[in-house]
Design a protein around this motif. Structure first.
Motif, PDB file in Angstrom:
ATOM      1  N   LEU A 150       0.809  -1.223   0.000  1.00 61.83           N
ATOM      2  CA  LEU A 150       0.000   0.000   0.000  1.00 61.83           C
ATOM      3  C   LEU A 150       0.838   1.267   0.000  1.00 61.83           C
ATOM      4  O   LEU A 150       0.393   2.304  -0.512  1.00 61.83           O
ATOM      5  N   ALA A 158      -5.547   2.736  -4.179  1.00 65.25           N
ATOM      6  CA  ALA A 158      -5.852   1.505  -3.452  1.00 65.25           C
ATOM      7  C   ALA A 158      -7.292   1.062  -3.684  1.00 65.25           C
ATOM      8  O   ALA A 158      -7.601  -0.127  -3.593  1.00 65.25           O
ATOM      9  N   GLY A 159      -8.159   2.021  -3.977  1.00 62.81           N
ATOM     10  CA  GLY A 159      -9.554   1.686  -4.220  1.00 62.81           C
ATOM     11  C   GLY A 159      -9.843   1.248  -5.635  1.00 62.81           C
ATOM     12  O   GLY A 159     -10.986   0.943  -5.968  1.00 62.81           O
ATOM     13  N   LEU A 161      -7.710  -1.151  -7.486  1.00 66.35           N
ATOM     14  CA  LEU A 161      -6.731  -2.171  -7.818  1.00 66.35           C
ATOM     15  C   LEU A 161      -7.315  -3.227  -8.745  1.00 66.35           C
ATOM     16  O   LEU A 161      -8.527  -3.447  -8.784  1.00 66.35           O
ATOM     17  N   THR A 163      -7.926  -7.130 -10.143  1.00 63.69           N
ATOM     18  CA  THR A 163      -8.301  -8.368  -9.454  1.00 63.69           C
ATOM     19  C   THR A 163      -7.072  -9.123  -8.984  1.00 63.69           C
ATOM     20  O   THR A 163      -7.046  -9.686  -7.879  1.00 63.69           O
ATOM     21  N   GLN A 165      -4.143  -7.842  -8.104  1.00 70.86           N
ATOM     22  CA  GLN A 165      -3.584  -7.169  -6.936  1.00 70.86           C
ATOM     23  C   GLN A 165      -4.430  -7.427  -5.691  1.00 70.86           C
ATOM     24  O   GLN A 165      -3.906  -7.658  -4.593  1.00 70.86           O
ATOM     25  N   LEU A 166      -5.753  -7.394  -5.858  1.00 69.48           N
ATOM     26  CA  LEU A 166      -6.652  -7.638  -4.738  1.00 69.48           C
ATOM     27  C   LEU A 166      -6.481  -9.062  -4.209  1.00 69.48           C
ATOM     28  O   LEU A 166      -6.451  -9.280  -2.989  1.00 69.48           O
ATOM     29  N   MET A 169      -3.298  -9.337  -2.151  1.00 68.73           N
ATOM     30  CA  MET A 169      -3.446  -8.764  -0.811  1.00 68.73           C
ATOM     31  C   MET A 169      -4.287  -9.676   0.082  1.00 68.73           C
ATOM     32  O   MET A 169      -3.992  -9.848   1.270  1.00 68.73           O
ATOM     33  N   ASN A 170      -5.327 -10.251  -0.496  1.00 67.60           N
ATOM     34  CA  ASN A 170      -6.179 -11.154   0.269  1.00 67.60           C
ATOM     35  C   ASN A 170      -5.378 -12.365   0.741  1.00 67.60           C
ATOM     36  O   ASN A 170      -5.513 -12.811   1.890  1.00 67.60           O
ATOM     37  N   GLU A 204      -9.446   3.561   0.193  1.00 61.19           N
ATOM     38  CA  GLU A 204      -9.144   2.328   0.915  1.00 61.19           C
ATOM     39  C   GLU A 204     -10.425   1.573   1.304  1.00 61.19           C
ATOM     40  O   GLU A 204     -10.408   0.347   1.430  1.00 61.19           O
ATOM     41  N   LEU A 207     -11.234  -1.078  -1.169  1.00 66.53           N
ATOM     42  CA  LEU A 207     -10.320  -2.209  -1.009  1.00 66.53           C
ATOM     43  C   LEU A 207     -10.755  -3.094   0.156  1.00 66.53           C
ATOM     44  O   LEU A 207     -10.837  -4.329   0.037  1.00 66.53           O
ATOM     45  N   HIS A 210     -13.811  -5.164  -0.473  1.00 63.14           N
ATOM     46  CA  HIS A 210     -13.501  -6.313  -1.324  1.00 63.14           C
ATOM     47  C   HIS A 210     -12.910  -7.446  -0.483  1.00 63.14           C
ATOM     48  O   HIS A 210     -13.281  -8.620  -0.657  1.00 63.14           O
TER      49      HIS A 210
END
Length: 271
Positions: A150, A158-159, A161, A163, A165-166, A169-170, A204, A207, A210
Motif C-alpha cells: 500500500l 488503493a480503491g 486495484l 483483481t 492485486q486484490l 493482498m487477500n 481504501e 479495497l 472487497h
C-alpha cells in the motif's frame, strides 16, 4: 402501526408498500414513545422523507401519520404542524425499525458516528503515497503485512486495484490472519477509521470491502460482537451502507450503537 414506503410526496398511504407492521401492544407502545419524545426543531426538513409511520385504530382507520427524515428526525402531520421532532433516542428508534424489517436503517448511523469519531475528511481527501502516507497507515491500524503493497499507492489508487492485486493482498492477509473472525475484526477496525466520504467510500474503503466480501457474514458479525469498539462499529455501518444487511449485522452492532449513541435527556414539556 404500519411503516410504509415513501415520504410526504409518495401518494396515499393505502397504496404504498408496507415495510413492517407492528401488532404487539408493547412494541407499539415502545414505538409510540420513541417517536413522540424529543424536542421540536421549530422548522421542517426540506426533503419529503423516505418512510412513513401510520397509526391505525382497531378497525383499521388511520389516526395519524409521520414521515421520517434521516437520523432521528420525524414529522408528525407535517401539513398541519409544520414542526419536526428530533427524537430523544434515535439509536433505539432506528434499531427497532431495523429489527422489524424496515430497510436502510443502519446506514443512518453514519453521520452521528462520523461526528463522534471526528472522521470528517480534510485535505487531501485521499491518503498520499510514499513516506507522506506512512503515518496514515499506522493511524488507521492497517495490518503491517499490507504496508509494503500500500505504501507506494495513494488511497485513491488503493480503491481501484486490479483483481490480481486484490487477490494477492487477500492471500497475504489470510496468511497473516487465518481465522476469518480475526481477519474481519482487523478489516472492520481499519474501515471504521477512514475519513468520510472519499477515502471511506472510494479509496481504501473499496479495497477493504472487497477483502471483507470473502468472509462469511456470520464471521463478520461475530467479529463485531467480540470487539464492539466505535471504529469496528463504524466499519460495520460502512459495510451495510454499501452491501446491505439481512439483519445479521444489525443484531451484532445494536448493543454497541446503543452504548455509543445514548438517549438525550428530554427537558419537561419538550414533547
Amino acid at each position: 402501526m404500519q411503516i410504509v414506503d415513501g415520504g410526504e410526496d409518495a401518494g396515499p398511504l393505502a397504496d404504498r408498500a408496507i415495510l413492517a407492521e407492528l401488532r404487539n401492544p408493547s412494541t407499539i407502545e415502545a414505538a409510540w414513545k420513541l417517536t413522540t419524545t424529543g424536542r421540536f426543531t421549530g422548522d421542517i426538513c426540506r426533503c419529503p422523507g423516505d418512510t412513513t409511520i401510520a397509526l391505525h385504530d382497531d378497525s383499521g382507520v388511520l389516526i395519524t401519520s409521520a414521515s421520517l427524515h434521516g437520523y432521528g428526525n420525524i414529522s408528525w402531520e407535517r401539513q398541519r404542524l409544520h414542526n419536526d421532532l428530533h427524537v430523544a433516542d434515535p439509536a433505539a428508534l432506528h434499531l427497532l425499525l431495523a429489527t422489524h424489517g424496515v430497510p436502510d436503517q443502519i446506514p443512518l448511523f453514519l453521520t452521528p458516528l462520523t461526528d463522534l469519531l471526528n472522521l470528517h475528511e480534510g485535505h487531501p481527501q485521499f491518503r498520499p503515497a510514499g513516506n507522506a502516507g506512512r503515518q496514515h497507515l499506522t493511524e488507521r491500524a492497517v495490518p503491517h503485512v499490507l504496508h509494503p503493497a500500500l505504501l507506494p499507492l495513494t488511497g485513491q489508487q488503493a480503491g481501484a486495484l486490479s483483481t490480481t492485486q486484490l487477490d494477492a493482498m487477500n492471500d497475504q492477509l489470510t496468511a497473516a490472519a487465518p481465522s476469518p473472525v480475526d481477519r474481519a475484526g482487523i478489516l472492520l477496525s481499519w474501515l471504521g477509521r477512514l475519513p468520510i466520504p472519499a477515502e471511506a467510500y472510494w479509496g481504501e474503503g473499496a479495497l477493504i470491502r472487497h477483502l471483507l466480501a470473502d468472509i462469511p457474514r456470520a464471521d463478520i458479525a461475530t467479529a463485531a460482537r467480540h470487539a464492539p469498539t466505535a471504529h469496528t462499529t463504524m466499519g460495520v455501518v460502512n459495510l451495510a451502507l454499501h452491501s446491505g444487511d439481512d439483519g445479521t449485522l444489525t443484531t451484532a452492532i445494536g448493543p454497541a450503537l446503543r452504548r455509543l449513541l445514548p438517549a438525550v435527556p428530554t427537558p419537561p414539556h419538550s414533547h
